[in-house]
Design a protein around this motif. Structure first.
Motif, PDB file in Angstrom:
ATOM      1  N   ALA A  24       7.477 -20.267   2.735  1.00 58.68           N
ATOM      2  CA  ALA A  24       8.346 -20.601   1.806  1.00 58.68           C
ATOM      3  C   ALA A  24       7.798 -20.746   0.575  1.00 58.68           C
ATOM      4  O   ALA A  24       6.662 -21.249   0.331  1.00 58.68           O
ATOM      5  CB  ALA A  24       8.929 -21.941   2.523  1.00 58.68           C
ATOM      6  N   ALA A  25       8.396 -20.554  -0.273  1.00 53.44           N
ATOM      7  CA  ALA A  25       8.173 -20.675  -2.001  1.00 53.44           C
ATOM      8  C   ALA A  25       8.159 -22.402  -2.004  1.00 53.44           C
ATOM      9  O   ALA A  25       9.386 -22.884  -1.482  1.00 53.44           O
ATOM     10  CB  ALA A  25       8.917 -20.069  -2.923  1.00 53.44           C
ATOM     11  N   CYS A  26       7.365 -22.951  -2.626  1.00 55.23           N
ATOM     12  CA  CYS A  26       7.618 -24.386  -2.911  1.00 55.23           C
ATOM     13  C   CYS A  26       8.188 -24.716  -3.983  1.00 55.23           C
ATOM     14  O   CYS A  26       8.572 -25.966  -3.968  1.00 55.23           O
ATOM     15  CB  CYS A  26       6.097 -24.993  -2.950  1.00 55.23           C
ATOM     16  N   GLY A  27       8.963 -23.948  -5.021  1.00 54.66           N
ATOM     17  CA  GLY A  27       9.570 -24.309  -6.070  1.00 54.66           C
ATOM     18  C   GLY A  27       9.069 -24.242  -7.176  1.00 54.66           C
ATOM     19  O   GLY A  27       7.964 -24.329  -7.651  1.00 54.66           O
ATOM     20  N   ASN A  28       9.923 -24.141  -8.330  1.00 57.81           N
ATOM     21  CA  ASN A  28       9.373 -23.934  -9.702  1.00 57.81           C
ATOM     22  C   ASN A  28       9.886 -25.409 -10.752  1.00 57.81           C
ATOM     23  O   ASN A  28      10.074 -24.906 -11.917  1.00 57.81           O
ATOM     24  CB  ASN A  28      10.294 -22.884 -10.245  1.00 57.81           C
ATOM     25  N   ASP A  29       9.661 -26.685 -10.203  1.00 60.56           N
ATOM     26  CA  ASP A  29      10.082 -27.600 -10.981  1.00 60.56           C
ATOM     27  C   ASP A  29       8.666 -28.329 -11.538  1.00 60.56           C
ATOM     28  O   ASP A  29       8.959 -29.567 -12.029  1.00 60.56           O
ATOM     29  CB  ASP A  29      10.999 -28.673 -10.140  1.00 60.56           C
ATOM     30  N   ALA A  30       7.506 -28.041 -11.234  1.00 60.83           N
ATOM     31  CA  ALA A  30       6.310 -28.728 -11.511  1.00 60.83           C
ATOM     32  C   ALA A  30       6.095 -29.948 -11.102  1.00 60.83           C
ATOM     33  O   ALA A  30       5.965 -31.084 -11.750  1.00 60.83           O
ATOM     34  CB  ALA A  30       6.346 -28.872 -13.163  1.00 60.83           C
ATOM     35  N   ASP A  52       4.933 -33.674  -2.174  1.00 63.10           N
ATOM     36  CA  ASP A  52       4.535 -34.582  -1.366  1.00 63.10           C
ATOM     37  C   ASP A  52       5.248 -35.994  -1.504  1.00 63.10           C
ATOM     38  O   ASP A  52       5.583 -36.707  -0.509  1.00 63.10           O
ATOM     39  CB  ASP A  52       3.049 -34.993  -1.384  1.00 63.10           C
ATOM     40  N   VAL A  53       5.811 -36.039  -2.751  1.00 69.09           N
ATOM     41  CA  VAL A  53       6.600 -37.120  -3.312  1.00 69.09           C
ATOM     42  C   VAL A  53       8.003 -36.741  -3.120  1.00 69.09           C
ATOM     43  O   VAL A  53       8.923 -37.572  -2.673  1.00 69.09           O
ATOM     44  CB  VAL A  53       6.046 -37.723  -4.520  1.00 69.09           C
ATOM     45  N   ASN A  54       8.395 -35.561  -3.610  1.00 73.96           N
ATOM     46  CA  ASN A  54       9.953 -35.329  -3.730  1.00 73.96           C
ATOM     47  C   ASN A  54       9.915 -33.853  -2.844  1.00 73.96           C
ATOM     48  O   ASN A  54       9.811 -32.662  -3.557  1.00 73.96           O
ATOM     49  CB  ASN A  54      10.112 -34.997  -5.354  1.00 73.96           C
ATOM     50  N   PRO A  55      10.119 -34.008  -1.665  1.00 79.18           N
ATOM     51  CA  PRO A  55      10.146 -32.921  -0.641  1.00 79.18           C
ATOM     52  C   PRO A  55      11.109 -31.682  -1.110  1.00 79.18           C
ATOM     53  O   PRO A  55      12.306 -32.091  -1.620  1.00 79.18           O
ATOM     54  CB  PRO A  55      10.582 -33.336   0.745  1.00 79.18           C
ATOM     55  N   THR A  56      10.844 -30.487  -0.767  1.00 79.25           N
ATOM     56  CA  THR A  56      11.938 -29.343  -1.026  1.00 79.25           C
ATOM     57  C   THR A  56      11.908 -28.639   0.361  1.00 79.25           C
ATOM     58  O   THR A  56      10.642 -28.572   0.909  1.00 79.25           O
ATOM     59  CB  THR A  56      11.614 -28.483  -2.365  1.00 79.25           C
ATOM     60  N   PRO A  91      12.800 -25.012   2.867  1.00 81.24           N
ATOM     61  CA  PRO A  91      12.097 -25.148   3.850  1.00 81.24           C
ATOM     62  C   PRO A  91      10.564 -25.533   3.680  1.00 81.24           C
ATOM     63  O   PRO A  91       9.871 -25.652   4.578  1.00 81.24           O
ATOM     64  CB  PRO A  91      12.446 -24.088   4.692  1.00 81.24           C
ATOM     65  N   ALA A  92      10.185 -25.649   2.542  1.00 81.20           N
ATOM     66  CA  ALA A  92       8.477 -25.613   2.121  1.00 81.20           C
ATOM     67  C   ALA A  92       8.236 -26.852   2.890  1.00 81.20           C
ATOM     68  O   ALA A  92       6.798 -26.981   2.979  1.00 81.20           O
ATOM     69  CB  ALA A  92       8.444 -25.584   0.725  1.00 81.20           C
ATOM     70  N   SER A  93       8.725 -27.994   2.866  1.00 82.88           N
ATOM     71  CA  SER A  93       8.367 -29.291   3.239  1.00 82.88           C
ATOM     72  C   SER A  93       8.430 -29.661   4.734  1.00 82.88           C
ATOM     73  O   SER A  93       8.158 -30.865   5.173  1.00 82.88           O
ATOM     74  CB  SER A  93       8.954 -30.480   2.328  1.00 82.88           C
ATOM     75  N   TYR A  94       8.842 -28.948   5.530  1.00 86.25           N
ATOM     76  CA  TYR A  94       9.124 -29.223   6.902  1.00 86.25           C
ATOM     77  C   TYR A  94       7.725 -29.194   7.607  1.00 86.25           C
ATOM     78  O   TYR A  94       6.915 -28.282   7.494  1.00 86.25           O
ATOM     79  CB  TYR A  94       9.903 -28.083   7.756  1.00 86.25           C
ATOM     80  N   PRO A  95       7.301 -30.397   8.387  1.00 89.17           N
ATOM     81  CA  PRO A  95       6.235 -30.606   9.052  1.00 89.17           C
ATOM     82  C   PRO A  95       6.063 -29.965  10.244  1.00 89.17           C
ATOM     83  O   PRO A  95       5.642 -30.259  11.217  1.00 89.17           O
ATOM     84  CB  PRO A  95       6.035 -31.962   9.014  1.00 89.17           C
ATOM     85  N   LEU A  96       6.332 -28.310  10.039  1.00 90.34           N
ATOM     86  CA  LEU A  96       6.099 -27.838  11.366  1.00 90.34           C
ATOM     87  C   LEU A  96       4.864 -26.661  11.058  1.00 90.34           C
ATOM     88  O   LEU A  96       4.838 -26.184   9.905  1.00 90.34           O
ATOM     89  CB  LEU A  96       7.279 -27.134  11.696  1.00 90.34           C
ATOM     90  N   ASP A  97       4.034 -26.434  12.031  1.00 95.08           N
ATOM     91  CA  ASP A  97       2.821 -25.747  12.198  1.00 95.08           C
ATOM     92  C   ASP A  97       3.257 -24.273  11.742  1.00 95.08           C
ATOM     93  O   ASP A  97       2.151 -23.421  11.820  1.00 95.08           O
ATOM     94  CB  ASP A  97       1.846 -26.029  12.995  1.00 95.08           C
ATOM     95  N   ASN A  98       4.451 -23.767  11.845  1.00 92.52           N
ATOM     96  CA  ASN A  98       4.684 -22.246  11.450  1.00 92.52           C
ATOM     97  C   ASN A  98       5.210 -22.193  10.027  1.00 92.52           C
ATOM     98  O   ASN A  98       5.576 -21.246   9.762  1.00 92.52           O
ATOM     99  CB  ASN A  98       5.809 -21.833  12.661  1.00 92.52           C
ATOM    100  N   ASN A 140       5.604 -25.996  -8.432  1.00 93.23           N
ATOM    101  CA  ASN A 140       5.389 -27.190  -7.510  1.00 93.23           C
ATOM    102  C   ASN A 140       4.168 -27.314  -6.931  1.00 93.23           C
ATOM    103  O   ASN A 140       3.554 -26.150  -6.997  1.00 93.23           O
ATOM    104  CB  ASN A 140       6.712 -27.402  -6.486  1.00 93.23           C
ATOM    105  N   TYR A 141       3.707 -28.371  -6.300  1.00 97.54           N
ATOM    106  CA  TYR A 141       2.405 -28.508  -5.858  1.00 97.54           C
ATOM    107  C   TYR A 141       2.590 -29.530  -4.765  1.00 97.54           C
ATOM    108  O   TYR A 141       3.542 -30.350  -4.553  1.00 97.54           O
ATOM    109  CB  TYR A 141       1.242 -28.940  -6.650  1.00 97.54           C
ATOM    110  N   GLY A 142       1.429 -29.782  -3.899  1.00100.35           N
ATOM    111  CA  GLY A 142       1.340 -30.994  -3.009  1.00100.35           C
ATOM    112  C   GLY A 142       0.110 -30.985  -2.115  1.00100.35           C
ATOM    113  O   GLY A 142       0.027 -29.921  -1.594  1.00100.35           O
TER     114      GLY A 142
END
Length: 218
Positions: A15-21, A25-29, A31-38, A56-58
């Motif tokens: 998943a691309a984590c997004g382009n909003d700088a 970790d604070v503002n999830p997006t 499917p990148a932020s789903y806490p699944l190991d796949n 984005n970063y985290g």
């Protein structure tokens, strides 16, 4: 539910984590932020190996980065149209392609092992420290480095000394078997900056028949 079902089927979701700088970790997006190991979340790097200004970063939500600035690729306008653009959506396909090649090279490994191989083989970058889990950018060549295990007796009738070589900072498990069917772990370690570690099997002198192999750790 869809991503969880893919996990049950052993499918890796890149998943691309997004382009909003933004720190996801604070503002999830998703499917990148789903806490699944796949799920593997990807940030973008620029031509100079810095984190792209838009990416984005985290530290816990983004796993690695890949090139995502001034990427020339096909575009939807026509069947022969090419276009240069930037974004984490250009970074994610690099990682997805890397996983496809890894699955072809190591078809017997689980999705967890394949992900571990790729994440363990990133190139650490100062600009990514604290910005993603690995602090590194994709390096397919390192990820494709095979795990090799060699053994020799330390002395006459002494214990076997095992030497493992692989890519750097890769978590590996040495396993043993007496029949080449059932395997049990005996030692887990992470390779050094040289891509190696050693293990002496003190129990090897007590058995008449013992096989060894090494795999990446899930």
């Amino acid at each position: 539910n869809a991503v969880y079902s893919l996990r049950d089927a052993g499918v890796i979701v890149v998943a691309a984590c997004g382009n909003d700088a933004t720190n996801i970790d604070v503002n999830p997006t998703y499917p990148a932020s789903y806490p699944l190991d796949n799920v593997v979340s990807v940030a973008a790097t620029a031509n100079d190996d810095t984190l792209a200004t838009f990416s984005n970063y985290g530290a816990t939500s983004v796993h690695l980065a890949a090139p995502g600035v001034n990427i020339r690729s096909t575009f939807v306008a026509t069947d022969s149209f090419y276009f240069t653009d930037s974004g984490t959506s250009y970074s994610a396909p690099y990682v997805a392609g890397a996983f496809a090649l890894m699955l072809a090279e190591y078809p017997g490994e689980t999705y967890q092992q394949i992900i571990n191989r790729v994440l363990s083989a990133t190139d650490p970058l100062p600009s990514l420290a604290g910005k993603c889990v690995t602090g590194g950018r994709l390096n397919l060549r390192k990820a494709l480095t095979p795990i090799r295990l060699t053994a020799s007796a330390a002395a006459a009738q002494g214990p076997f000394e095992l030497h493992l070589t692989a890519t750097t900072n890769l978590a590996c498990v040495i396993q043993i078997s007496t029949n080449l069917v059932s395997w049990s772990p005996i030692f887990t370690n992470t390779t050094s900056s040289a891509g190696t570690f050693d293990y002496t099997d003190s129990q090897s002198t007590k058995l008449t028949w013992r096989f060894y192999r090494a795999v990446s750790s899930p």
